[in-house]
Write a protein that holds these residues in place. Structure first.
Motif, PDB file in Angstrom:
ATOM      1  N   ARG A   1       2.215  -2.138   0.729  1.00 53.08           N
ATOM      2  CA  ARG A   1       2.526  -1.758   2.198  1.00 53.08           C
ATOM      3  C   ARG A   1       1.223  -1.959   3.000  1.00 53.08           C
ATOM      4  O   ARG A   1       0.149  -2.033   2.396  1.00 53.08           O
ATOM      5  CB  ARG A   1       2.994  -0.475   2.175  1.00 53.08           C
ATOM      6  CG  ARG A   1       4.437  -0.188   1.799  1.00 53.08           C
ATOM      7  CD  ARG A   1       5.050   1.150   1.952  1.00 53.08           C
ATOM      8  NE  ARG A   1       4.095   1.973   1.044  1.00 53.08           N
ATOM      9  CZ  ARG A   1       4.697   3.289   1.047  1.00 53.08           C
ATOM     10  NH1 ARG A   1       5.416   3.913   2.017  1.00 53.08           N
ATOM     11  NH2 ARG A   1       4.038   4.057   0.253  1.00 53.08           N
TER      12      ARG A   1
ATOM     13  N   GLU B   1      -7.592   1.056   5.459  1.00 53.58           N
ATOM     14  CA  GLU B   1      -7.756   1.002   6.932  1.00 53.58           C
ATOM     15  C   GLU B   1      -8.677   0.737   7.477  1.00 53.58           C
ATOM     16  O   GLU B   1      -9.742   1.636   7.202  1.00 53.58           O
ATOM     17  CB  GLU B   1      -6.684   1.885   7.658  1.00 53.58           C
ATOM     18  CG  GLU B   1      -6.703   1.814   9.135  1.00 53.58           C
ATOM     19  CD  GLU B   1      -5.984   2.937   9.963  1.00 53.58           C
ATOM     20  OE1 GLU B   1      -5.641   3.104  10.833  1.00 53.58           O
ATOM     21  OE2 GLU B   1      -5.707   3.933   9.057  1.00 53.58           O
TER      22      GLU B   1
ATOM     23  N   ASP C   1      -1.188   0.417   8.174  1.00 56.16           N
ATOM     24  CA  ASP C   1      -0.435   1.315   9.312  1.00 56.16           C
ATOM     25  C   ASP C   1       0.917   1.794   8.690  1.00 56.16           C
ATOM     26  O   ASP C   1       1.212   2.753   9.313  1.00 56.16           O
ATOM     27  CB  ASP C   1      -0.052   0.205  10.371  1.00 56.16           C
ATOM     28  CG  ASP C   1      -1.362  -0.254  11.196  1.00 56.16           C
ATOM     29  OD1 ASP C   1      -2.572   0.659  11.268  1.00 56.16           O
ATOM     30  OD2 ASP C   1      -1.200  -1.080  12.105  1.00 56.16           O
ATOM     31  N   GLU C   2       1.485   0.929   7.818  1.00 52.99           N
ATOM     32  CA  GLU C   2       2.629   1.670   7.406  1.00 52.99           C
ATOM     33  C   GLU C   2       2.631   2.879   6.629  1.00 52.99           C
ATOM     34  O   GLU C   2       3.394   3.815   6.470  1.00 52.99           O
ATOM     35  CB  GLU C   2       3.430   0.575   6.329  1.00 52.99           C
ATOM     36  CG  GLU C   2       4.046  -0.773   7.094  1.00 52.99           C
ATOM     37  CD  GLU C   2       4.743  -1.658   6.208  1.00 52.99           C
ATOM     38  OE1 GLU C   2       5.359  -2.284   6.758  1.00 52.99           O
ATOM     39  OE2 GLU C   2       4.137  -1.847   5.073  1.00 52.99           O
TER      40      GLU C   2
ATOM     41  N   ASN D   1      -4.791  -4.398   9.878  1.00 56.76           N
ATOM     42  CA  ASN D   1      -4.100  -3.150   9.701  1.00 56.76           C
ATOM     43  C   ASN D   1      -2.432  -3.151   9.816  1.00 56.76           C
ATOM     44  O   ASN D   1      -1.863  -2.243   9.089  1.00 56.76           O
ATOM     45  CB  ASN D   1      -4.623  -2.039  10.772  1.00 56.76           C
ATOM     46  CG  ASN D   1      -6.182  -1.805  10.352  1.00 56.76           C
ATOM     47  OD1 ASN D   1      -6.529  -1.810   9.503  1.00 56.76           O
ATOM     48  ND2 ASN D   1      -6.924  -1.523  11.454  1.00 56.76           N
ATOM     49  N   SER D   2      -2.089  -4.063  10.388  1.00 59.27           N
ATOM     50  CA  SER D   2      -0.660  -4.087  10.625  1.00 59.27           C
ATOM     51  C   SER D   2       0.178  -5.037   9.341  1.00 59.27           C
ATOM     52  O   SER D   2       1.193  -4.531   9.248  1.00 59.27           O
ATOM     53  CB  SER D   2      -0.310  -4.613  11.936  1.00 59.27           C
ATOM     54  OG  SER D   2      -0.770  -6.018  12.263  1.00 59.27           O
TER      55      SER D   2
ATOM     56  N   ASN E   1      -6.054   4.630   2.498  1.00 59.29           N
ATOM     57  CA  ASN E   1      -5.210   3.419   2.780  1.00 59.29           C
ATOM     58  C   ASN E   1      -5.805   2.147   2.963  1.00 59.29           C
ATOM     59  O   ASN E   1      -5.271   1.149   3.470  1.00 59.29           O
ATOM     60  CB  ASN E   1      -4.191   3.898   3.804  1.00 59.29           C
ATOM     61  CG  ASN E   1      -4.881   3.842   5.212  1.00 59.29           C
ATOM     62  OD1 ASN E   1      -6.160   4.028   5.059  1.00 59.29           O
ATOM     63  ND2 ASN E   1      -4.201   3.737   5.976  1.00 59.29           N
TER      64      ASN E   1
ATOM     65  N   ARG F   1      -0.193   5.022   6.948  1.00 57.98           N
ATOM     66  CA  ARG F   1      -0.289   6.016   7.875  1.00 57.98           C
ATOM     67  C   ARG F   1       0.723   6.712   8.663  1.00 57.98           C
ATOM     68  O   ARG F   1       1.046   7.790   8.852  1.00 57.98           O
ATOM     69  CB  ARG F   1      -1.534   5.526   8.881  1.00 57.98           C
ATOM     70  CG  ARG F   1      -1.913   6.631   9.834  1.00 57.98           C
ATOM     71  CD  ARG F   1      -3.200   6.222  10.761  1.00 57.98           C
ATOM     72  NE  ARG F   1      -4.513   6.111   9.827  1.00 57.98           N
ATOM     73  CZ  ARG F   1      -5.163   7.041   9.587  1.00 57.98           C
ATOM     74  NH1 ARG F   1      -4.870   8.356   9.861  1.00 57.98           N
ATOM     75  NH2 ARG F   1      -6.293   6.633   8.616  1.00 57.98           N
ATOM     76  N   GLN F   2       1.682   5.546   9.104  1.00 63.35           N
ATOM     77  CA  GLN F   2       2.951   6.065   9.612  1.00 63.35           C
ATOM     78  C   GLN F   2       3.846   6.791   8.942  1.00 63.35           C
ATOM     79  O   GLN F   2       4.604   7.916   9.160  1.00 63.35           O
ATOM     80  CB  GLN F   2       3.719   4.843  10.194  1.00 63.35           C
ATOM     81  CG  GLN F   2       2.964   4.175  11.375  1.00 63.35           C
ATOM     82  CD  GLN F   2       3.754   2.769  11.817  1.00 63.35           C
ATOM     83  OE1 GLN F   2       4.762   2.585  11.197  1.00 63.35           O
ATOM     84  NE2 GLN F   2       3.046   2.052  12.627  1.00 63.35           N
ATOM     85  N   ALA F   3       3.828   6.609   7.504  1.00 60.94           N
ATOM     86  CA  ALA F   3       4.612   7.242   6.392  1.00 60.94           C
ATOM     87  C   ALA F   3       4.005   8.583   6.136  1.00 60.94           C
ATOM     88  O   ALA F   3       4.886   9.308   5.527  1.00 60.94           O
ATOM     89  CB  ALA F   3       5.160   6.474   5.198  1.00 60.94           C
TER      90      ALA F   3
END
Length: 289
Positions: A280, A156, A283-284, A269-270, A154, A286-288
């Motif tokens: 995206r 990151e 962070d989006e 990252n955010s 991603n 990884r959260q998904a």
């Protein structure tokens, strides 16, 4: 013909006489004599929901509100489409930005195709990380090093380290940070199954570095010689870091550099929208997951 001088009368024949002889209406003569403006081609297809003027204003507002510099039309379109929910085509955003001289001045010249045309993007997390180092000059302490570790899945930044001496010990610090944050430990074999992409720098070729990553269970994966694109994920992040947080600034000491890197990594990252992530942020994604 109407302006031709009659040899007998010594006067022009006139429009009325000429039209009478030719049996043509004078209105046809005046209609043909009137200059015709070239037809402006109309836009094909259905009328868009938002006009070019309003869309251009939104593009300017987005450029003014963005915390980053040097972004191209893809980033602008991505934020409008996926961030604000504005359904416009990318080519339309490109056209408006080109016509109004809003394209990035940092766009480089096209380069020849590279010999290596592979892919290093992974489809799942913790399969491959990339790491690399770069240097920044400070007024009080001279050159200082920045080491980073980036997730290929991603994009990151999973770890970073700023130091004065860029040796093999410093090169391990971003990996140690990443393992502690994502795996919760730096014990033996904790990262088994993970590969690490790196170049042939002396820090990475050292026995200490190689033995340490093997202790963690990480498999070394070296980039091709003289082909930095094969370590492109880490290289791309370091370039973005320097463009957004380093270039154009004067750093007094290593503390200033460390604060700038820390602030940018959190912001990146955010909020940094990556095209391969569907615009995206890391962070989006990884959260998904």
């Amino acid at each position: 013909m109407s302006q031709t001088i009659s040899p007998g009368a010594g006067r022009p024949y006139g429009v009325q006489r000429v039209c009478t002889i030719w049996e043509q209406a004078r209105s046809s003569f005046y209609q043909a004599s009137r200059p015709v403006a070239p037809a402006v081609p109309k836009r094909r297809g259905p009328r868009p929901l938002i006009s070019d003027e309003k869309l251009l204003a939104l593009i300017r507002d987005d450029l003014a509100a963005s915390p980053f510099t040097g972004e191209g039309h893809r980033k602008i379109w991505g934020r409008l489409r996926y961030g604000d929910g504005l359904r416009v085509t990318r080519k339309r955003v490109l056209r408006l930005m080109r016509e109004n001289h809003l394209l990035s001045p940092h766009r480089g010249r096209p380069k020849a195709a590279k010999a290596h045309e592979g892919k290093i993007i992974t489809l799942a997390p913790n399969l491959m990380w990339g790491t690399d180092g770069t240097r920044v000059f400070t007024l009080d302490e001279g050159w200082v090093w920045i080491f980073t570790a980036v997730e290929h899945w991603n994009a990151e930044c999973v770890g970073w380290h700023v130091c004065k001496t860029g040796d093999r010990y410093a090169a391990l610090q971003p990996l140690s940070m990443a393992l502690g944050r994502l795996y919760g430990s730096v014990e033996k074999g904790i990262a088994r199954g993970l590969s690490l992409r790196m170049d042939h720098g002396t820090q990475y070729l050292s026995d200490h570095f190689q033995n340490q990553i093997k202790f963690w269970g990480i498999t070394p994966s070296f980039a091709f010689v003289a082909e930095p694109q094969t370590n492109g994920v880490a290289e791309r992040f370091n370039r973005t870091l320097k463009e957004q947080a380093i270039y154009g600034r004067v750093f007094r000491n290593i503390t200033d550099v460390r604060e700038a890197v820390m602030t940018f990594v959190e912001l990146y990252n955010s909020e940094w929208r990556v095209e391969k992530n569907g615009f995206r942020s890391p962070d989006e994604i990884r959260q998904a997951a």
